[in-house]
Design a protein around this motif. Structure first.
Motif, short mmCIF file in Angstrom:
data_model
loop_
_atom_site.label_atom_id
_atom_site.label_comp_id
_atom_site.label_asym_id
_atom_site.label_seq_id
_atom_site.Cartn_x
_atom_site.Cartn_y
_atom_site.Cartn_z
N THR A 97 20.72 -24.88 14.27
CA THR A 97 21.43 -25.79 15.16
C THR A 97 22.38 -24.99 16.04
OG1 THR A 97 21.44 -27.36 13.30
CG2 THR A 97 22.76 -27.93 15.23
N VAL A 98 22.39 -25.26 17.34
CA VAL A 98 23.17 -24.46 18.29
C VAL A 98 24.10 -25.36 19.11
CG1 VAL A 98 23.10 -22.87 20.24
CG2 VAL A 98 21.33 -22.75 18.47
N ALA A 99 25.38 -25.04 19.10
CA ALA A 99 26.33 -25.66 20.03
C ALA A 99 26.43 -24.78 21.27
CB ALA A 99 27.70 -25.80 19.38
N GLN A 100 26.23 -25.37 22.44
CA GLN A 100 26.32 -24.65 23.71
C GLN A 100 27.59 -25.10 24.43
OE1 GLN A 100 22.48 -26.10 25.08
NE2 GLN A 100 21.56 -24.10 24.70
N LEU A 101 28.45 -24.15 24.81
CA LEU A 101 29.75 -24.47 25.37
C LEU A 101 29.97 -23.75 26.69
CD1 LEU A 101 31.92 -23.94 22.16
CD2 LEU A 101 30.90 -26.09 22.95
N THR A 102 30.59 -24.43 27.63
CA THR A 102 31.07 -23.82 28.87
C THR A 102 32.45 -24.39 29.15
OG1 THR A 102 28.84 -23.65 29.79
CG2 THR A 102 30.66 -23.52 31.34
N VAL A 103 33.44 -23.51 29.38
CA VAL A 103 34.79 -23.97 29.69
C VAL A 103 35.32 -23.24 30.91
CG1 VAL A 103 35.36 -24.57 27.30
CG2 VAL A 103 35.82 -22.28 28.12
N HIS A 104 36.34 -23.85 31.51
CA HIS A 104 37.01 -23.28 32.68
C HIS A 104 36.03 -23.07 33.82
CE1 HIS A 104 40.10 -21.51 29.62
NE2 HIS A 104 40.16 -22.83 29.71
N ASP A 105 35.19 -24.05 34.02
CA ASP A 105 34.20 -23.98 35.10
C ASP A 105 34.73 -24.75 36.30
OD1 ASP A 105 31.94 -23.36 36.43
OD2 ASP A 105 30.58 -24.59 35.24
N GLY A 106 34.20 -24.46 37.48
CA GLY A 106 34.63 -25.16 38.68
C GLY A 106 35.76 -24.44 39.37
N GLY A 107 36.05 -24.84 40.62
CA GLY A 107 37.06 -24.15 41.42
C GLY A 107 38.45 -24.23 40.84
N ASP A 108 38.78 -25.35 40.14
CA ASP A 108 40.12 -25.48 39.57
C ASP A 108 40.14 -25.19 38.07
OD1 ASP A 108 38.69 -27.66 38.78
OD2 ASP A 108 40.01 -29.16 39.68
N LEU A 109 39.07 -24.66 37.55
CA LEU A 109 38.98 -24.18 36.17
C LEU A 109 39.28 -25.27 35.14
CD1 LEU A 109 40.68 -20.65 36.45
CD2 LEU A 109 38.27 -21.23 36.58
N ASP A 110 38.98 -26.53 35.44
CA ASP A 110 39.30 -27.56 34.47
C ASP A 110 38.07 -28.26 33.90
OD1 ASP A 110 38.44 -29.12 36.56
OD2 ASP A 110 40.13 -30.51 36.52
N LEU A 111 36.88 -27.80 34.24
CA LEU A 111 35.66 -28.45 33.77
C LEU A 111 35.18 -27.84 32.46
CD1 LEU A 111 33.62 -28.84 37.08
CD2 LEU A 111 34.97 -30.58 35.90
N ALA A 112 34.68 -28.69 31.58
CA ALA A 112 34.07 -28.23 30.33
C ALA A 112 32.72 -28.93 30.19
CB ALA A 112 34.95 -28.56 29.14
N ALA A 113 31.74 -28.21 29.67
CA ALA A 113 30.42 -28.79 29.40
C ALA A 113 29.99 -28.33 28.01
CB ALA A 113 29.40 -28.35 30.45
N GLN A 189 28.25 -37.15 31.12
CA GLN A 189 29.30 -36.21 30.71
C GLN A 189 29.92 -35.59 31.95
OE1 GLN A 189 29.64 -31.75 28.82
NE2 GLN A 189 28.04 -33.06 27.98
N SER A 190 31.23 -35.74 32.07
CA SER A 190 31.98 -35.09 33.16
C SER A 190 33.38 -34.81 32.63
CB SER A 190 32.03 -35.97 34.41
OG SER A 190 32.61 -37.22 34.11
N CYS A 191 33.47 -33.94 31.66
CA CYS A 191 34.69 -33.74 30.89
C CYS A 191 35.64 -32.78 31.61
CB CYS A 191 34.34 -33.19 29.50
SG CYS A 191 35.68 -33.29 28.32
N ARG A 192 36.87 -33.23 31.84
CA ARG A 192 37.84 -32.44 32.57
C ARG A 192 39.05 -32.14 31.68
NH1 ARG A 192 36.20 -32.52 37.78
NH2 ARG A 192 38.08 -31.45 38.43
N ALA A 193 39.36 -30.86 31.62
CA ALA A 193 40.58 -30.37 30.98
C ALA A 193 40.82 -30.86 29.55
CB ALA A 193 41.79 -30.71 31.85
N PRO A 194 39.83 -30.76 28.65
CA PRO A 194 40.15 -31.04 27.25
C PRO A 194 41.01 -29.91 26.69
CG PRO A 194 37.93 -30.19 27.43
CD PRO A 194 38.42 -30.36 28.83
N GLY A 195 42.05 -30.25 25.94
CA GLY A 195 42.89 -29.21 25.37
C GLY A 195 42.22 -28.51 24.20
N GLU A 196 41.19 -29.16 23.65
CA GLU A 196 40.52 -28.59 22.47
C GLU A 196 39.08 -29.09 22.44
OE1 GLU A 196 41.17 -28.70 17.61
OE2 GLU A 196 41.83 -30.37 18.85
N LEU A 197 38.17 -28.19 22.12
CA LEU A 197 36.81 -28.56 21.78
C LEU A 197 36.65 -28.34 20.28
CD1 LEU A 197 34.65 -27.08 24.69
CD2 LEU A 197 35.34 -29.45 24.33
#
Length: 225
Positions: A97-113, A189-197
């Protein structure tokens, strides 16, 4: 004019502060009845955030910090490892099982996927649950079902501790996962600026069904806390 300039300056500071409120923490929580050895692997060219030596006993947590810039990678749970985690029954290679993570994406660095992929098979139930959300849609995603229990006998690996598939079996039991290279989850999914994953291993449940509307209602799960 000086007052107008001062107000404009405050607005700029607030906007910068909002942009800086990005996902900074990765929490791994093991609720399985057995230990796991998390393996966190960055994509090529990106920094490592873990030495991958930790053993998480039942109910143990591990907190890691993302860099303040773009980061992408994957998290898996190894099981049945020796003391140095140099040999493991599952997780060091597929099926896993694999969790795939991307953080600090986008021009303002607030996107997470994020997503949970069963393309490489299954070994441990895994749910990703964003916390301290800054905005957007941040559904809990993953698989809270132990797919090893009913895995077709020909697809069982490591004495039943992992399952190769098939994709249809995975998708039917865990629709909020990706089971083929082109698959996506049936929720936006359009997650912006979560403090924690938060990645929860062996999360007991995550989906409620609205029978009247015959559709899934997704909720962010914090049942482990």
């Amino acid at each position: 004019m000086p007052m107008a300039r001062a107000l404009a300056f405050v607005v700029v500071l607030l906007a910068a502060s909002a942009g800086a409120s990005t996902a900074t923490t990765l929490t791994l929580h093991n609720i399985c009845p057995h230990p796991i050895w998390p393996l966190v692997t960055p994509n090529s060219g990106l920094p490592s955030i873990s030495d991958n030596t930790a053993r998480l006993d039942p109910n143990a947590l591990l907190s890691l910090s993302f860099p303040p810039t773009f980061w992408a990678g994957r998290v898996v749970a190894r099981t049945g490892c020796d003391s140095a985690a140099s040999r493991c029954d599952t997780g060091a290679a597929p099926p896993v099982t694999v969790a795939q993570l991307t953080v600090h994406d986008g021009g303002d660095l607030d996107l997470a996927a994020y997503s949970v992929s069963l393309v490489d098979g299954f070994n441990v139930p895994m749910v990703i649950s964003p916390q301290a959300i800054g905005g957007g849609q941040c559904p809990a995603l993953g698989c809270a079902v132990d797919l090893n229990c009913d895995c077709p006998p020909a697809q069982r690996v490591a004495d039943g501790a992992a399952c190769r598939g098939p994709p249809g079996y995975f998708k039917n039991r865990c629709p909020l996962t990706r089971t083929t290279p082109t698959d996506v989850e049936p929720v936006p999914q359009s997650c912006r600026a979560p403090g924690e994953l938060k990645i929860i291993f062996c999360q007991p449940s995550m989906v409620a069904t609205a029978a009247a509307e015959a559709e899934m209602v997704i909720r962010t799960v914090v049942a482990d806390s």
